[in-house]
Design a protein around this motif. Sequence first.
Motif, mmCIF file in Angstrom:
data_model
loop_
_atom_site.group_PDB
_atom_site.id
_atom_site.type_symbol
_atom_site.label_atom_id
_atom_site.label_comp_id
_atom_site.label_asym_id
_atom_site.label_seq_id
_atom_site.Cartn_x
_atom_site.Cartn_y
_atom_site.Cartn_z
ATOM 1 N N THR A 176 26.230 58.918 56.802
ATOM 2 C CA THR A 176 26.672 58.665 55.426
ATOM 3 C C THR A 176 27.412 57.332 55.324
ATOM 4 O O THR A 176 27.178 56.555 54.382
ATOM 5 C CB THR A 176 27.578 59.813 54.933
ATOM 6 N N LEU A 177 28.282 57.047 56.286
ATOM 7 C CA LEU A 177 28.986 55.759 56.283
ATOM 8 C C LEU A 177 28.023 54.585 56.421
ATOM 9 O O LEU A 177 28.193 53.546 55.769
ATOM 10 C CB LEU A 177 30.029 55.727 57.392
ATOM 11 N N ARG B 288 26.353 49.283 49.670
ATOM 12 C CA ARG B 288 27.436 48.470 49.104
ATOM 13 C C ARG B 288 27.102 46.985 49.156
ATOM 14 O O ARG B 288 27.433 46.232 48.245
ATOM 15 C CB ARG B 288 28.734 48.766 49.863
ATOM 16 N N LYS C 182 28.501 62.413 59.159
ATOM 17 C CA LYS C 182 29.480 61.497 58.564
ATOM 18 C C LYS C 182 29.140 60.043 58.876
ATOM 19 O O LYS C 182 29.192 59.191 57.981
ATOM 20 C CB LYS C 182 30.876 61.827 59.095
ATOM 21 N N ILE C 183 28.763 59.739 60.127
ATOM 22 C CA ILE C 183 28.472 58.327 60.425
ATOM 23 C C ILE C 183 27.162 57.885 59.775
ATOM 24 O O ILE C 183 27.019 56.716 59.427
ATOM 25 C CB ILE C 183 28.536 57.989 61.934
ATOM 26 N N ALA D 281 27.157 52.623 61.519
ATOM 27 C CA ALA D 281 28.499 53.129 61.742
ATOM 28 C C ALA D 281 28.585 53.655 63.162
ATOM 29 O O ALA D 281 27.583 54.130 63.715
ATOM 30 C CB ALA D 281 28.851 54.232 60.747
ATOM 31 N N THR E 134 36.144 55.857 62.895
ATOM 32 C CA THR E 134 34.813 55.346 62.560
ATOM 33 C C THR E 134 34.908 53.911 62.064
ATOM 34 O O THR E 134 35.921 53.503 61.483
ATOM 35 C CB THR E 134 34.142 56.221 61.487
ATOM 36 N N TYR E 135 33.831 53.183 62.299
ATOM 37 C CA TYR E 135 33.724 51.778 61.894
ATOM 38 C C TYR E 135 32.336 51.603 61.291
ATOM 39 O O TYR E 135 31.342 51.986 61.912
ATOM 40 C CB TYR E 135 33.874 50.848 63.101
ATOM 41 N N ALA E 136 32.267 51.046 60.102
ATOM 42 C CA ALA E 136 30.988 50.838 59.428
ATOM 43 C C ALA E 136 30.792 49.351 59.161
ATOM 44 O O ALA E 136 31.762 48.607 58.974
ATOM 45 C CB ALA E 136 30.940 51.616 58.122
ATOM 46 N N SER F 282 26.296 54.042 53.153
ATOM 47 C CA SER F 282 27.212 53.433 52.192
ATOM 48 C C SER F 282 27.386 51.938 52.445
ATOM 49 O O SER F 282 27.410 51.147 51.499
ATOM 50 C CB SER F 282 28.573 54.120 52.250
ATOM 51 N N ALA F 283 27.513 51.559 53.717
ATOM 52 C CA ALA F 283 27.663 50.138 54.053
ATOM 53 C C ALA F 283 26.438 49.357 53.614
ATOM 54 O O ALA F 283 26.552 48.258 53.066
ATOM 55 C CB ALA F 283 27.896 49.977 55.551
ATOM 56 N N ARG G 150 31.320 55.911 65.931
ATOM 57 C CA ARG G 150 32.507 56.753 66.077
ATOM 58 C C ARG G 150 33.052 56.533 67.477
ATOM 59 O O ARG G 150 32.313 56.639 68.461
ATOM 60 C CB ARG G 150 32.147 58.227 65.878
#
Length: 122
Positions: free
Chosen positions: A19-20, A27, A16-17, A35, A43-45, A23-24, A37
């Motif tokens: 993937t985040l 984007r 998941k992190i 990211a 979580t923070y991205a 994405s960051a 956890r």
Amino acid sequence: MSVPADPGGLDPEDAKIVTLARSARARTGAAEGAAVRDTDGRTYAAASVALPSLQLTALQAAVAAAVSSGAPGLEAAAVVTDAAMIDSGSLNAVFDLAPAAPVLRADTSGAVVQIHTSETAS
């Protein structure tokens, strides 16, 4: 430590992190995405910041977001980058808060190519 590029071998929370972080990066079109956890599972991205008056790597920005949100500690971090390594300042930002947290370095496809720990960082 090198790891297989098989994303199926990652813990779901670590996937998941990654993937985040991807994405960051996508984007914003930044060089890096990251990211983290925290120990509460939040979580923070973030993406790298390159302003005339402020320069932060993506990992430094993600750690700063976690700290400024009151995160009590970190469980893990991930960086997506084309770079062959994560700079020591970024790793130290994680290890200052969580010496035992692994930092995953993934390529732009999301495949984890390296895992840093405080023992392997120099």
